[in-house]
Each structure stands twice: as structure tokens, then as C-alpha cells.
Design a protein around this motif. Structure first.
Motif: not given
Length: 709
Positions: A573-583
């Protein structure tokens, strides 16, 4: 339904003002267009041919020449029928064929969209204008007739046409001097785009008339009596402003209709120019003038030939009344605008001394734009120069400089000469030193202070208003910054190449430049890297596309998320751009597969009542590829070497900078967005810590859509 205007009726209308019109050619054009349009229908159901004939009739009301009328009759033949440019040339000659071809090309331009081609299309519009202004005249009256009959279209198309008309054609009509057309096009568009607003204005206006009676009639009689008492022969015309004009004033001034005073306008048409000023004296003696609302366009005509004296006074019951005063010849130009050049009067082409020459008009309009080679800069210049009112300022020697309203001394300086603007260090207005961002006003005297060695500053872009000034500043900054961009680009390239265990040699950079269509100049490639026009990853990929595939110990980005079926596609999601390691959690989207959000993403709130769309996801354990882009909002001090050191810090953390964009440039600091390709949350934390520890970093935050952390 609209009825077809018979050819004899159209010819009769033309012969009223041009007895020597070529009746045979008008008949030929009418019959030819009727034949090739046979069987075609408008959305409303009537024969399509009624439209081009109606456009020709509107142009006849403006007393235009035969070539323009014939072009109007034929203007859709090449676009919508089997007729060709060659057919039109053979039957009607090259002049008509080129005019029809110009209108056809304009019809295909999407001038009102928000896509990038809008800027390119505006340049084409002005190119067409420069060849023959009658092309634009036909197109304007074509749009006027289409807007008058727009109700037959689908609502979506009505809105699109109305927005394009409001944004492009109405301001263009005003810039060409046809204010009546601008007002009608705006009001017709307003009726489509905001019917409730227009109805509200009309309802309140009717109520006001019921309470106050015939205000226009009473004021008209008052003015006529005052003029007669002074022996001035003048015709007085009064009217209420159009609903959209009233609405715009309410919006701009943020006031209610009941408090809006200047909704009435009057025009006094006199015999001589001297009578214009005598009438002005009569009006000011009888009613109290409103300060700052006086404009003398007789002594300082507009570029399109418009001449008139404008004033505003407090009339009956304290209502503000706008008054325009001009001669009959001035009024003809005011109604026809630039089109007055082709108009007929008493059977001859108009000899009106106030009609502006179209060639000089378009040359004057284009001189501000021709220096810009970039379509977006040109578009910006067009909007700034065409859609604003003018102010007139004076040099210390008394020369007049025309500028758009809101212009600053910087714009004044660049309007005189690029050299003066570039060397500007300050300004005086009416003898008093003022900041460069001060807005100049009508009648002020502006003196520009210069110094050797001065050059345009980055902050000037925010101060300048005119397209000419902005383009000159950008060109100077581009030249100044090129060496800095090359140096920065070299650092970005070095870290990007080291990321794949390669060296950014001159030979490698030259090869990449050729592959990317930049010739054999590695400095051009480096300059584009340093100015964020080109991503370093793009340069690496064009030379070593196979290196990503070699990293077999890394988790492939396509299978980084666990919890999806084999056929489900996903994206961050462009709104939060999560990365590996984040829930994370997934939200199904029928159109784009699954969108992966961070578990604390605020956007998830809108899906709380759609739990069937939620999917429990988690990242694959292991080493992830450094392909998860995250943006950092960084504020740094404006000191030598700071930006290069930040790039070094990021490179030392084995991360690749994919983009870099300056958001704000001030004398003491820069704010920029750095896009970095990361592996995981730990990688993210290491980089933020390294940057935050630097003494020259004032602040750093992670960029997310709409908020930062």
C-alpha cells in the motif's frame, strides 16, 4: 430542436454588412458540407449540418469575412466525413483548406485534461494561433454553440466539456477581447458544473429585484439626466452581472449575497474620446467614487486593443455600481476583440483605428513563451500570462511595463531584460526600498537595484510570477547547479554500482549514457542523476540486468509475503509502504489483487466494516532483497559537503538511493525527499539512526502518504 438556417437566410445576414460577399462560394460551401454531412445526426437528434451553419451564423453576427464564414461551414468536414484536405483545397483554395485543417487539429487536442499532454497541447494551440487567428475564432464560436446545446450530451461528457470550457476557452475569449463571450461561456459551464449554485444565485437575485424594484432602470435614467445636463450625447446601457461572475465574487471575497454590492454594471458610449473624460467627471461629481477602482484603458490600452475608462461609484442605497465609458469605435473593438481586424463596416473591411493587428497581438503574447523549450514551463507561462489581469508600472525614465496582477519587482526586472533580472539585489517602489516579494500595483514607479556578480537564487522561483521570469531563473539555476548535480550524480552512481560489486568508471557511465539515449556524454547522465531526473538503479539495470537474478540467497520479492494463494497478486500500500519485519495485513481488492498494509496504517479504518476482505499475512523469514522503497523526509543545513556525506552514510549501510527530490530550498537549509531501497525494518532503523546522528541533519522522518512517522 434547432432548425437548419437556409442558405438564403445566411447570405442575407452577411449582405447586411458586406454587400460584396461572394454569394456563389457561400452557396458552394453550404451545399458541399450539407452533402458530406448527410445522414449524420447530433446527440439531440437534429441533422448534424445544423451545427456548422449555426456557427457560421454566429460569426456573421460579428461581421466577419467570407473566409472565416466558409471555414465555419466546413470546419467538421475533414474530421467527421470522407472529405480530405485535398478536396477542400481543390474546391475552395489553400487559404480555406489551411483554416479548416487548423480547426480540425484543434478539435483533436484535449486541452482540459489533467494529464501531462495538456502542456504539449497548449503549445500546439498557440502554434495554431500564430499561423492564423481565425482558426481560434472559429473554434471559439464552435464551442459557444456546443455549450448552448450541451444538454443533449451525457452528464459525464457535459461535465468534461464544461470544465474544459471554463479552464481554457472562456479565459482565451477574454484574452482576445471578447469579454461577452467569456462571460457567457463561464455561465454556461457554471450551469453544468454547479447547477444548484447557479439556481441559488438566480433565486436570490429575483428576490432582490422584487424588493428593490427596477434598480437598473432607475440608475440608467439618473445617468442619462446627468449627461444631458452637461450637453454630452451618450447612450447608456445597464445590466446585472452574470450568475457565475456574482458567484466568483462571493467565493473570492467570502461574503454572502446580501453583502455583495457591485452586481450592476453600466456602459456609457459617447461620440468622442473627449466626451469619455467629460462623462467621467459627471459621474464622479454626481456619485462618490470608490477608491482604487479607477482604470484608464484609453491612455493605456490592453494588448488586444481594448480601450475604455472604468470606474466604480456608490449609487442608490449605497450599492456599488461599475461604469465603463468609451466611444462607439472603442465599443466595437470591446465587443469583437481581436476579431475586429476582420470585421466589416458599411460594406468595407473595418478601418477602426483601435482594432489591433492580429500578427502584433499574437507576437506580443508569444514573446513571453518563446524562450521556454519545456512544454510544462510553457504551459505555466500561458496560464500565468493569459488568465490574469494586467497592471501597468513605470521605469524611472517613465517607460511603461505591463505585468500580470500579483507580479513582483523581480518580474518587473526580468520584463526589462534578463540581464537586469539576473543581477537584481533589491528594488525601490516609488522611491522606497521594498522586499522583492512585494506585489506591484497600477501606476507605481519601480527601480531595480543591481550588482555585479549577483546571480538568480533558488528562492526566486517562489517570488516570481511571470512565466518569463520563472523560465529565466530556472535556466540560470540549471546552469549554476549543473556542476553540483554532476558531483552529486557521481556519488550516487558510485554507491549504486558498489551495491552490485561494480565500479562506476567513465567507460561504464559512457556506455550507460548511450544505452539511455543521452549520447556519449557521461556528464549529462551524471547531471540527470544528481537532479533526480534519472534513478541510479536505472543506470545499473541497463548495464547489469542479470545481477539481481544472481542473488540466490535472497528471498525473491515476488514471494516475500506468506498467506496468499498461488494465484493472488499483491502490492504494498502506498499509504504506509510496509517493509519486512513490520506486522502486516492484506485487504483484497477485486481490481488489483491484494494490497498489503502495515497493521497500524490509518487507512485500514475504512475497511473495519468489511472484515471479509481482510487476510492475515506475515513476511517470509530470511534475507529479503533490497527492493522495498521507503521515503525519508530530511531537513539538512545548507553547507558544503552535507548532501554528499548523507549519500555516503546511506551507501555505507548497503542501501541504494533510487530517487532524490528537493522539496524546499532556503538560504540556510534544504528539505528533500530521499527514496531508498531497503531490505527490512532493521535496515530501515539502521539508516534512520545513522542519518539522525549527523550534526547537519535538523530532522528526519519516514514519509507515508498523508502522514509521517
Amino acid at each position: 430542436m434547432e432548425h437548419l438556417i437556409p442558405i438564403n437566410d445566411l447570405v442575407s445576414r452577411v449582405q447586411v454588412y458586406n454587400p460584396r460577399t461572394d454569394v456563389e462560394r457561400l452557396h458552394l460551401a453550404y451545399d458541399y458540407a450539407k452533402k458530406v454531412h448527410a445522414g449524420q445526426r447530433r446527440r439531440s437528434g437534429e441533422p448534424y449540418f445544423t451545427h456548422p451553419v449555426a456557427v457560421a451564423a454566429l460569426l456573421a453576427e460579428q461581421r466577419l469575412d467570407d473566409a472565416t464564414l466558409i471555414t465555419a461551414i466546413l470546419h467538421d468536414t475533414v474530421e467527421d466525413t470522407e472529405a480530405t484536405y485535398g478536396d477542400i483545397t481543390q474546391l475552395f483554395g489553400r487559404e480555406i483548406a489551411e483554416l479548416v485543417d487548423g480547426v480540425t487539429k484543434l478539435t483533436n487536442l484535449q486541452l482540459g485534461n489533467t494529464e501531462t499532454r495538456q502542456a504539449e497541447n497548449f503549445r500546439k494551440l498557440f502554434m495554431a494561433m500564430s499561423k492564423d487567428l481565425r482558426v481560434i475564432l472559429v473554434k471559439l464560436f464552435d464551442r459557444l454553440h456546443n455549450m448552448r446545446t450541451i444538454k443533449s450530451l451525457q452528464p459525464e461528457k457535459q461535465a468534461r466539456k464544461a470544465r474544459e470550457t471554463m479552464d481554457v476557452y472562456a479565459p482565451l475569449a477574454g484574452r482576445m477581447g471578447m469579454q461577452w463571450m467569456r462571460e457567457e461561456l463561464e455561465d454556461l459551464s457554471f450551469q453544468v458544473l454547479n447547477p444548484e449554485g447557479r439556481t441559488s444565485i438566480m433565486r436570490r437575485f429575483v428576490k432582490l429585484q422584487g424588493e428593490a424594484g427596477d434598480v437598473i432602470g432607475r440608475i440608467k435614467v439618473d445617468i442619462e439626466k446627468e449627461l444631458a445636463a452637461e450637453g454630452i450625447h451618450g447612450r447608456v446601457i445597464g445590466r446585472a452581472k452574470k450568475p457565475y461572475s456574482i458567484w466568483r465574487k462571493m467565493e473570492q471575497k467570502d461574503i454572502a449575497f446580501s453583502r455583495l454590492s457591485d452586481i450592476y454594471g453600466f456602459r456609457i458610449i459617447t461620440d468622442t474620446q473627449m466626451d469619455c473624460y467629460r462623462a467621467l467627471g459627471v459621474i464622479h461629481r454626481r456619485w462618490r467614487a470608490v477608491p482604487t477602482r479607477f482604470k484608464d484603458y484609453i491612455s493605456q490600452p490592453k494588448q488586444n486593443g481594448y480601450r475604455s475608462v472604468h470606474t466604480a461609484v456608490l449609487g442608490r442605497d449605497g450599492k456599488r455600481v461599475e461604469v465603463q465609458i468609451r466611444t462607439r469605435e472603442m465599443d466595437e473593438v470591446a465587443e469583437a476583440g481581436v476579431a475586429a481586424h476582420w470585421a466589416y463596416k458599411d460594406g468595407e473591411r473595418s478601418e477602426n483605428p483601435f482594432a489591433v493587428d492580429p500578427a502584433s497581438w499574437i507576437a506580443g503574447l508569444a514573446e513571453h513563451f518563446e524562450a521556454s523549450s519545456d512544454d510544462d514551463e510553457f504551459f505555466e507561462a500561458v496560464k500565468l500570462e493569459m488568465y490574469t489581469d494586467k497592471v501597468f508600472c513605470f521605469t524611472p525614465k517613465g517607460d511603461v511595463v505591463k505585468l500580470p496582477r500579483g507580479a513582483t519587482p523581480l518580474d518587473f526586472a526580468f520584463a526589462i531584460h534578463t540581464r537586469i533580472g539576473s543581477a537584481c539585489v533589491g528594488a525601490k517602489i516609488d522611491g522606497r526600498r521594498v522586499p522583492l516579494w512585494t506585489q506591484v500595483r497600477n501606476g507605481q514607479s519601480v527601480e531595480i537595484l543591481t550588482a555585479e556578480g549577483q546571480s538568480p537564487q533558488a528562492t526566486w522561483i517562489d517570488i516570481a510570477v511571470t512565466g518569463k521570469a520563472k523560465s529565466a531563473i530556472r535556466r540560470a539555476l540549471k546552469a549554476q547547479n549543473r556542476s553540483r548535480f554532476i558531483k552529486l550524480g557521481r556519488e550516487l552512481a558510485r554507491y549504486a554500482f558498489e551495491h552490485v560489486d561494480k565500479r562506476a568508471t567513465d567507460k561504464a557511465l559512457t556506455t550507460a549514457a548511450k544505452q539511455l539515449g543521452l549520447g556519449k556524454d557521461p556528464e549529462e547522465l551524471l547531471a540527470r542523476l544528481g537532479s533526480s531526473q534519472l534513478a541510479a538503479r536505472t543506470v545499473v539495470d541497463v548495464l547489469y540486468p542479470e545481477l539481481v537474478a544472481r542473488r540466490g540467497d535472497e528471498i525473491d520479492a515476488g514471494r516475500a509475503v506468506i498467506g496468499l494463494s498461488s494465484d493472488q497478486k499483491w502490492d504494498r500500500g502506498e499509504c504506509c509502504r510496509p517493509v519486512p519485519g513490520e506486522r502486516i495485513v492484506g485487504i483484497t481488492d477485486p481490481g488489483s489483487g491484494v494490497v498489503v498494509h502495515a497493521i497500524d496504517c490509518p487507512c485500514l479504518a475504512e475497511f473495519e466494516d468489511q472484515m471479509d476482505r481482510w487476510i492475515d499475512l506475515h513476511w517470509h523469514s530470511g534475507t529479503h532483497s533490497a527492493v522495498h522503497t521507503v521515503g525519508f523526509n530530511v531537513t539538512i543545513s545548507n553547507d558544503a559537503g552535507v548532501l554528499g556525506r548523507l549519500c555516503t552514510l546511506i551507501g555505507e549501510q548497503k542501501a541504494n538511493i533510487s530517487d532524490l527530490n528537493f522539496v524546499d530550498r532556503k538560504p540556510d537549509y534544504y528539505r528533500l525527499i530521499i527514496e531508498v531501497d531497503l531490505r527490512d525494518a532493521e535496515h530501515l532503523h539502521r539508516i534512520m539512526t545513522a542519518l539522525e546522528a549527523d550534526n547537519n541533519v535538523a530532522s528526519i522522518s519516514r514519509v507515508k502518504a498523508g502522514y509521517e512517522t
